[in-house]
Design an enzyme around this catalytic site. Structure first.
Site, mmCIF file in Angstrom:
data_model
loop_
_atom_site.group_PDB
_atom_site.id
_atom_site.type_symbol
_atom_site.label_atom_id
_atom_site.label_comp_id
_atom_site.label_asym_id
_atom_site.label_seq_id
_atom_site.Cartn_x
_atom_site.Cartn_y
_atom_site.Cartn_z
ATOM 1 N N GLU A 25 0.799 -1.230 0.000
ATOM 2 C CA GLU A 25 0.000 0.000 0.000
ATOM 3 C C GLU A 25 0.826 1.272 0.000
ATOM 4 O O GLU A 25 0.439 2.278 -0.604
ATOM 5 C CB GLU A 25 -0.951 0.009 1.195
ATOM 6 C CG GLU A 25 -2.175 -0.886 1.044
ATOM 7 C CD GLU A 25 -1.863 -2.364 1.201
ATOM 8 O OE1 GLU A 25 -0.763 -2.709 1.660
ATOM 9 O OE2 GLU A 25 -2.733 -3.180 0.858
ATOM 10 N N HIS A 42 -10.543 -5.546 10.092
ATOM 11 C CA HIS A 42 -11.084 -5.421 8.734
ATOM 12 C C HIS A 42 -12.464 -4.775 8.669
ATOM 13 O O HIS A 42 -13.135 -4.881 7.647
ATOM 14 C CB HIS A 42 -11.170 -6.810 8.089
ATOM 15 C CG HIS A 42 -9.898 -7.270 7.472
ATOM 16 N ND1 HIS A 42 -8.708 -7.319 8.166
ATOM 17 C CD2 HIS A 42 -9.609 -7.696 6.214
ATOM 18 C CE1 HIS A 42 -7.766 -7.779 7.362
ATOM 19 N NE2 HIS A 42 -8.274 -8.009 6.175
HETATM 20 C C1 LIG Z 1 -1.981 -4.864 4.137
HETATM 21 C C2 LIG Z 1 -3.006 -5.675 3.431
HETATM 22 N N1 LIG Z 1 -3.260 -5.438 2.122
HETATM 23 C C3 LIG Z 1 -4.183 -6.153 1.455
HETATM 24 C C4 LIG Z 1 -4.889 -7.154 2.076
HETATM 25 C C5 LIG Z 1 -5.937 -7.976 1.317
HETATM 26 N N2 LIG Z 1 -5.427 -9.338 1.078
HETATM 27 C C6 LIG Z 1 -5.756 -10.351 1.901
HETATM 28 S S1 LIG Z 1 -4.995 -11.772 1.460
HETATM 29 C C7 LIG Z 1 -4.211 -11.057 0.173
HETATM 30 C C8 LIG Z 1 -3.304 -11.887 -0.697
HETATM 31 C C9 LIG Z 1 -2.108 -12.421 0.040
HETATM 32 O O1 LIG Z 1 -1.386 -13.305 -0.792
HETATM 33 P P1 LIG Z 1 -0.279 -14.265 -0.215
HETATM 34 O O2 LIG Z 1 0.600 -13.501 0.722
HETATM 35 O O3 LIG Z 1 0.398 -14.928 -1.353
HETATM 36 O O4 LIG Z 1 -1.060 -15.326 0.679
HETATM 37 P P2 LIG Z 1 -2.126 -16.418 0.185
HETATM 38 O O5 LIG Z 1 -3.477 -15.769 0.257
HETATM 39 O O6 LIG Z 1 -1.747 -16.826 -1.211
HETATM 40 O O7 LIG Z 1 -2.018 -17.544 1.153
HETATM 41 C C10 LIG Z 1 -4.551 -9.702 0.079
HETATM 42 C C11 LIG Z 1 -4.064 -8.790 -0.968
HETATM 43 C C12 LIG Z 1 -4.620 -7.367 3.458
HETATM 44 N N3 LIG Z 1 -5.297 -8.295 4.157
HETATM 45 N N4 LIG Z 1 -3.670 -6.629 4.085
#
Ligand SMILES: Cc1ncc(C[n+]2csc(CCOP(=O)(O)OP(=O)(O)O)c2C)c(N)n1
Ligand SMILES: Cc1ncc(C[n+]2csc(CCOP(=O)(O)OP(=O)(O)O)c2C)c(N)n1
Ligand SMILES: [Mg+2]
Ligand SMILES: [Mg+2]
Lengths: 323, 323, 323, 323
Positions: free
Chosen positions: B60, B129
C-alpha cells in the site's frame, strides 16, 4: 518419524482437509460468516513444518490459518467453534476464521493484515533470546506478503540481531489473483533472503516428508545460528476465499496441481514404505469423519459470547468507568 | 435518469473519466485481471489494458506513494486501497505526503490523486477489517475526504475528485454496492465540499453520511408513521466540511441527531456537534444526540458485531429522545 | 520534592522502571549510543547495556511490531518513535495491532507495550515534522493515549503505563523537555484515565493538556490581573477520557474554553465540547470556545508557523469572549 | 567532460561547500531554524551524478538536500532564501532546509520522512513510461533509508515494472548515529538490489570523476534497460544535523576521511591533468565567495511569505469558504 508418527501426520492432514470441506459447506449455509480462506492443497506445508518443531517453538501465520491451527495441536472442535463465532472457540468468537490462536499450544495466530505478523515473530524471537531461552519462532506467510514493507523490516531486523526465526514462505503461486511474476521482481522467492544475510532453501511443498526434513534443518539452523528462510512451493486448490471468480488461472492449471495432492502423495508413500495399508488409512479417514462431525455438533451447541464478555476484553487494567 | 447500483455508479464514473482523459489511470491490488475485489473495475483491464489498469504488489505504501509521484508530474492516478483498513499501512503517504506536498513546496506542483478505499463494518470481518475511521483522515488539512451515500452522489463526486487538482480520499462502503438509485444518463458533476438535504422535515435535523444515510432514511420512514418528520442532511464531504445546510435546517428544527457508523469518541459527529453549538447556539432547544459505534474493536460474532454497530432503531430512539 | 525538568522526569521513570523490572526494555532509533535524540535515555546504554537499550534500524513498523511481539510473550517494551510524525509509518501496528490483538484473540494474551512519541510544533520543522495528531490515535478503542503537561504527571503516568498491561501511546512535547517542576523523591504512580485540576478558579473552566497546559497557566496569570479566575482542567489522558473534573468545574463556572495545540477540526476538543454539551447541557451560559491550530500544514517560516499555532494571547481573548 | 565542464564542476562543488559553511554560521546566529543537515564531504556524489544527467531527467533526494539542489541548477540565492524562510526561496519559505524543490529544474525535493520519496521516484518513472518519454528518474537516499519498508516496496515495484530509475544510495557509513553494520543485515548495500532483480554497483563517492562515469553508465542502463542501483561510498564531515553530540564516532575516524576531501581530490586531479593551475582554481574559489555573499544579501533582503500566501496554497480548487 516412526510409523505411529507418520500415521498421526496422515491423520492430521486428512483432518485439516475434512474440517475445511465442512467449513465450505457451513459457509454456504450461512453458519460461517466473514472471509474464509481455505488451506486445501497446502496441508503438507503446515503439517510438515509443525511435525518438526518442539512444543517450546512458537508459531504464527496469516489469515489462512485453520490448517496450522490444527497442526499446532488445537482441537477440531475449538477451531470449529471459532468458525461459528462461539465462546468456546480459540478466540471466544471475537476473531473468526482469520484470527485463531492458542497460547497454550504456542500458536500466536492467525493475522489478517498482510505481513503484520512478521514483526511479531521477530519480537518473540528477540524476547526468547532476551530471556536466554532457546525457543525458535516459526513464521508462515504467503508469496504475496514478501512484497510489503513489513517483510523487509522484519527480515532485516532478524538478520541484524541474528534472531532464531524460521521464515516459511508458502509460495502457492498467487497473491489473491496476482501471479508471483507480476508482483515480485524475483521469482525464486527464497533468494530474497540474501538481502538479509539469511540462509535459505526451497522445498517441494506438496511432499510432507520433504517439508518435514527441510523444516528440521531450518529449525536447527535457527536455534543454533540465526534466521533461516524456507520457501515451500505449493498450491491452493480452492479460490483465495469464498466467492473468488478465479479469472486469473485455468481449470487445467488447477487440475495439474491437484494431481499432486499432498494427501494423495503421502498416502502413496505410506503404502509403498509399508507403514500402513489401504485399510488402515481408510480407517483413519473414517475416524476423522467422526471427529469432524463431533466438532461441528460441539460448535453448534456451544454458547455465543455475551456483550459483557466483549466489553470486558477491551482493556485489562481498571481505570474507572470512563470511556 | 436510469436506476443503477452504487457499484455501477462508481464503475461508470471511473470508466467515463478514463475515456475522457488519458492521464487518468487506476492502480491497486486486484483492480485488473481480477476485476476489482468488489467488482467495481470489472471489464476495465480488457478495455483499457494493463497500462491504465495496473495490478500492483501488496504494498500500500508504494501504491499511494507511486500514485503521488505520478500525480506530481501530471498524471491523474486513481489509487485503490482494497479496504480503508489497509490505508494504515500507507498512512504516511496519505496524511504526510498527499496532504502536504503541495503546500510544503510552495504550491509549485499539484497532487491530483484520488485514493479510493472501502470502509464499514457489519460483515463479520473482525476488528482489523471492519473499521470506519473516516474522522482520522478528515483531521488533516490539505486532504479532501469524500464519502457518498447514494449512487447519484457517488458518481458525481468521484468525477469531481478525478477532475480536481487536490488529493481526495474517496471512502466507499462495502455494504452499499448493491444499493440502487437514480442517476442521469448524461455527464454531470457534484461539487466536493457541499452538504445536501436528502429528506425534508420540520421536527428534527438529522446529520449523517454514507451508509448511515440509508439507515437514517429508514428511520425517518419509521418516525413518519408517528408523525415525526426529520430533515436529513448528508455531509458527503468530511473535509472541507460544509455546515451551511446543517445550520440552516437546525435553525428551523432546533433539534439535532448526528449519526455515523464509526466509533463515537473523536468521531466525525463530535466536530459537527461542536460546530452546531458554536454556530447556532441560540437555536438549541434540546441536547444534541449522537448515534455511533460502541467503543470496542468489532468482533467476528454476528450478533455482537451488530450490537456494537448503530442500528435503525437506535436512530429512531435518539430522534424521539430529542423531541 | 525536588525540582527537575520534564526530560529528567521521563528519564527517571524509565530508569527506575528498568531497575525495578528486568522485563522492561527500550527499543528505538538512537536510544542507545546516541543517548536519545532528545537526550532522554542519555547514559542508559552504558548502564543497562545493548540488550535492554536497543538501537534499531530506521523501520518504525518493525520497531512497534517487534515490541508488540515481545509484549505478547511477556516482556514490557518501551518502543520509542523519535517523533509522532513517524508514527504514521507504523500506523497499522499501533491502531490495528497494539490496540486490537488483546480483544481479537479473546483476551488470551496482553500487550503491555508503551509507545513513546514526541509531538508538537513551533520549531520550524515544516509540515511533516511538526504535527500534534493526538486526536487521531485517541479514536481507537483498545489503545490508551496519555499526554502529560508537567514533570510530576509525566513521571507518574509513564510509570503507570509501563507497569500496566494495556498498550499505551505516551505523547511527549519537544518544547516541554526543559520545563521544570516539583517531583517527589520517592516512587509514586499517577493513574491513567484521570483528569486533574491544575489551577483553581471560579469564572471559566479551561480544558487542555500537554504543552497547552503551560500556555493556559500563563494566560490564567494574565487574566488574573483583570480579576478573571480560570479553573484549568488537564486531561492528561485522551483515551480513556475522564470528563468528571471537567463537568464538575463547568457546573460551577457555566463557561468553558478548550485549548489544544493540534488542528481544530476533528481535534481533541471537539470530543470534549460535545461531551460537555451532552453531560452538562443545563449549565451552559455561553457558547464554548475552542483555541487550536489553524487548518494549514505548518510552514517553516517562523512568523507564519507561530501565527498558525495557538498562542497565550489567543487563550486570553477566548476566555474574555465567553464572559 | 571538457575542461570548461570540469572547472564548472569544481566551481559547483566549492559553491555547495561554501553555502553550507555560511549556513552553519547563519544557524548559529539564529537566522536559520529547524533542522539543518549538511552535505559537507558528500559533494562529489551529488555533483558527479547530476553532471551525468540530461535536463529531462528527474531528481529527488532526502532532507540532506542543499548540495543536490545546487547541482540541479538552482541558484545559490534561491537556496539561501529558502534557508531564511523567505518568499523568494525554492518553496516560498514553507519548506525550509529539508524541503527544497524546483520543478523548472526537474528537481522534485527534498523529502524529510526517511524513504518516503522512493515511491515518488517509482511513480514518476512510471509516468514517464506511461507517456512514452525516455526520461530517467534519479533518486538519492542514505544507507539508513535502505532498512525501511518504503525502500523494499519501491525497489520491488521498479523491478517488476522495469522502471527507468537510478537508485543512488549515499552510504556515508551512518544513519544518524547508527553504523551500517548495526542497522543493516547486509553491509555491501548495493547487493540488496539483487532482491529486486536490479543491476547494481559500488563507486568511490569521494572521487567526482569516478562518480560521474558510474552515473553515466547507470543512467544509460536505466534509460535503456530498467532500474539500476548505484552505491556511492562517502562520509559526512559534519554532524548528522546541528547539535549532534557525535558519540558514535571518533575524531580520528573523521580525520582520516577528511584526508579524502572530495574537493581536495578533484583539485589535485585538475592540476595533475593540467585542466587548470592553482591560480585558476583559487580564482574560482574567490568567485564563489562573491556569489555566496550576494546570495545571503539577496535572501536577507527578500520578503517573508504572507499569511494569505500560505492559506491560498493549502488547496488548489475552489470549494467555497468552508474549512
Ligand atoms: C496490508 C493488506 N493489504 C491487502 C490485504 C488484502 N489481502 C488479503 S490476502 C491477500 C493476498 C495475500 O497473498 P499471499 O501472501 O500470497 O497469501 P495467500 O493468500 O496466497 O495464502 C490480500 C491482498 C490485506 N489483508 N492486508
Ligand atoms: C520515517 C522516519 N523515521 C525517522 C526519521 C528521523 N531521521 C531523520 S534522518 C535519519 C537518519 C537517516 O540516515 P541515512 O538514510 O543514512 O541518511 P543520512 O542522514 O546519513 O544522509 C533519521 C533516523 C525520519 N525523518 N523519518
Ligand atoms: Mg500466495
Ligand atoms: Mg547515512
Amino acid at each position: 518419524m516412526n510409523k505411529k508418527q507418520k500415521i498421526a501426520l496422515f491423520h492430521e492432514m486428512v483432518l485439516i482437509r475434512r474440517i475445511e470441506e465442512h467449513a465450505m459447506q457451513l459457509y454456504q449455509e450461512g453458519k460461517i460468516g466473514g472471509f474464509l480462506h481455505l488451506y486445501i492443497g497446502q496441508e503438507a506445508v503446515g503439517s510438515g513444518v509443525l511435525a518438526a518443531r518442539k512444543p517450546q517453538d512458537r508459531v504464527l501465520t496469516a489469515y489462512r490459518d485453520h490448517g496450522i491451527a490444527i497442526a499446532s495441536g488445537i482441537e477440531a472442535k475449538t477451531v470449529m467453534a471459532e468458525l461459528l463465532g462461539k465462546k468456546t472457540g480459540t478466540s471466544k468468537g471475537f476473531g473468526g476464521s482469520m484470527h485463531m490462536a492458542d497460547v497454550e499450544k504456542n500458536y500466536w495466530g492467525g493475522h489478517a493484515i498482510v505481513g503484520s505478523h512478521l514483526p511479531f515473530a521477530a519480537g518473540m524471537a528477540m524476547a526468547d533470546r532476551y530471556r536466554g531461552e532457546d525457543n525458535v519462532t516459526l513464521c508462515f506467510f504467503g508469496d504475496g506478503a514478501t512484497n510489503i514493507g513489513y517483510f523487509h523490516e522484519a527480515l532485516n531486523l532478524a538478520g541484524v540481531w541474528e534472531l532464531p526465526v524460521v521464515w516459511i514462505c508458502e509460495n502457492n503461486q498467487y497473491g489473491m489473483g496476482t501471479a508471483v511474476a507480476r508482483a515480485s521482481a524475483v521469482e525464486e522467492i527464497h533468494k530474497k533472503a540474501e538481502a538479509y544475510n539469511t540462509a535459505h532453501s526451497r522445498v517441494d511443498g506438496m511432499d510432507v516428508s520433504k517439508v518435514y526434513e527441510a523444516a528440521q534443518e531450518a529449525i536447527q539452523h535457527a536455534r543454533e545460528k540465526g534466521p533461516y528462510f524456507l520457501e515451500a512451493v505449493t498450491y491452493r486448490f480452492e479460490g483465495h476465499s469464498m466467492g473468488d471468480p478465479e479469472r486469473y488461472r485455468t481449470k487445467a492449471e488447477v487440475g495439474e496441481w491437484e494431481e499432486h495432492d499432498p494427501i494423495g502423495i503421502f498416502r502413496k508413500q505410506l503404502i509403498e514404505e509399508k507403514v500402513a495399508d489401504e485399510d488402515a488409512l481408510n480407517e483413519q479417514e473414517k475416524q476423522v469423519e467422526g471427529i469432524v462431525e463431533q466438532a461441528i455438533r460441539y460448535a453448534e451447541e456451544s454458547p455465543d459470547p455475551t456483550w459483557d464478555d466483549l466489553v470486558e476484553t477491551v482493556y485489562v487494567d481498571e481505570y474507572g468507568d470512563v470511556i | 435518469m436510469s436506476v443503477i447500483t452504487m457499484r455501477e455508479a462508481i464503475s461508470q464514473a471511473l470508466w467515463e473519466e478514463m475515456e475522457r482523459d488519458e492521464n487518468v489511470f487506476i492502480m491497486g491490488e486486484e483492480v485488473g485481471v481480477w476485476g476489482g475485489t468488489y467488482a467495481v473495475t470489472r471489464g476495465f483491464y480488457d478495455h483499457f489494458g494493463e497500462k491504465r489498469v495496473r495490478d500492483t504488489p501488496i504494498a500500500e505504501s508504494v501504491i499511494v506513494g507511486a500514485a503521488n509521484g505520478a500525480a506530481m508530474v501530471g498524471l491523474r492516478p486513481v489509487a485503490e486501497l482494497m479496504t480503508i483498513n489497509f490505508a494504515f499501512t500507507a498512512m504516511d503517504q496519505i496524511v504526510n505526503q498527499s496532504a502536504k506536498l503541495h503546500t510544503m513546496f510552495g504550491g509549485q506542483f499539484t497532487l491530483p490523486i484520488v485514493i479510493r478505499a472501502v470502509g464499514g463494518g457489519g460483515r463479520q470481518l473482525a476488528a482489523t477489517h471492519s473499521q470506519t475511521p473516516d474522522a482520522v483522515f478528515a483531521h488533516f488539512p490539505g486532504l479532501k475526504v469524500v464519502s457518498p451515500g447514494t449512487p447519484y452522489d457517488a458518481k458525481g463526486l468521484l468525477k469531481s475528485a478525478i477532475r480536481g487538482d487536490d488529493p481526495v480520499l474517496f471512502i466507499e462502503n462495502a455494504t452499499l454496492y448493491q444499493m440502487r438509485g437514480e442517476v442521469p444518463e448524461e455527464d454531470y458533476l457534484e461539487p466536493i465540499g457541499v452538504s445536501k438535504v436528502q429528506r425534508q422535515g420540520s421536527d428534527v435535523t438529522l446529520v449523517t453520511y454514507s451508509k448511515m444515510l440509508q439507515f437514517s432514511l429508514d428511520a425517518a420512514k419509521e418516525l413518519a408513521k408517528d408523525g415525526i418528520e426529520v430533515e436529513i442532511v448528508d455531509l458527503r464531504t468530511l473535509r472541507p466540511l460544509d455546515m451551511g445546510p446543517v445550520i440552516k435546517s437546525f435553525k428551523t428544527t432546533n433539534r439535532a441527531v448526528l449519526v455515523e457508523e464509526g466509533w463515537r469518541s473523536y468521531g466525525v459527529m463530535a466536530e459537527v456537534a461542536t460546530r452546531l453549538y458554536e454556530q447556532a447556539f441560540d437555536y438549541i432547544d434540546a441536547p444534541i444526540r449522537r448515534v455511533a459505534q460502541h467503543e470496542v474493536p468489532l468482533p467476528y460474532n454476528r450478533e455482537l458485531e451488530q450490537q456494537a454497530l448503530p442500528q435503525v432503531e437506535d436512530i429512531v430512539q435518539a430522534v424521539k429522545g430529542v423531541l
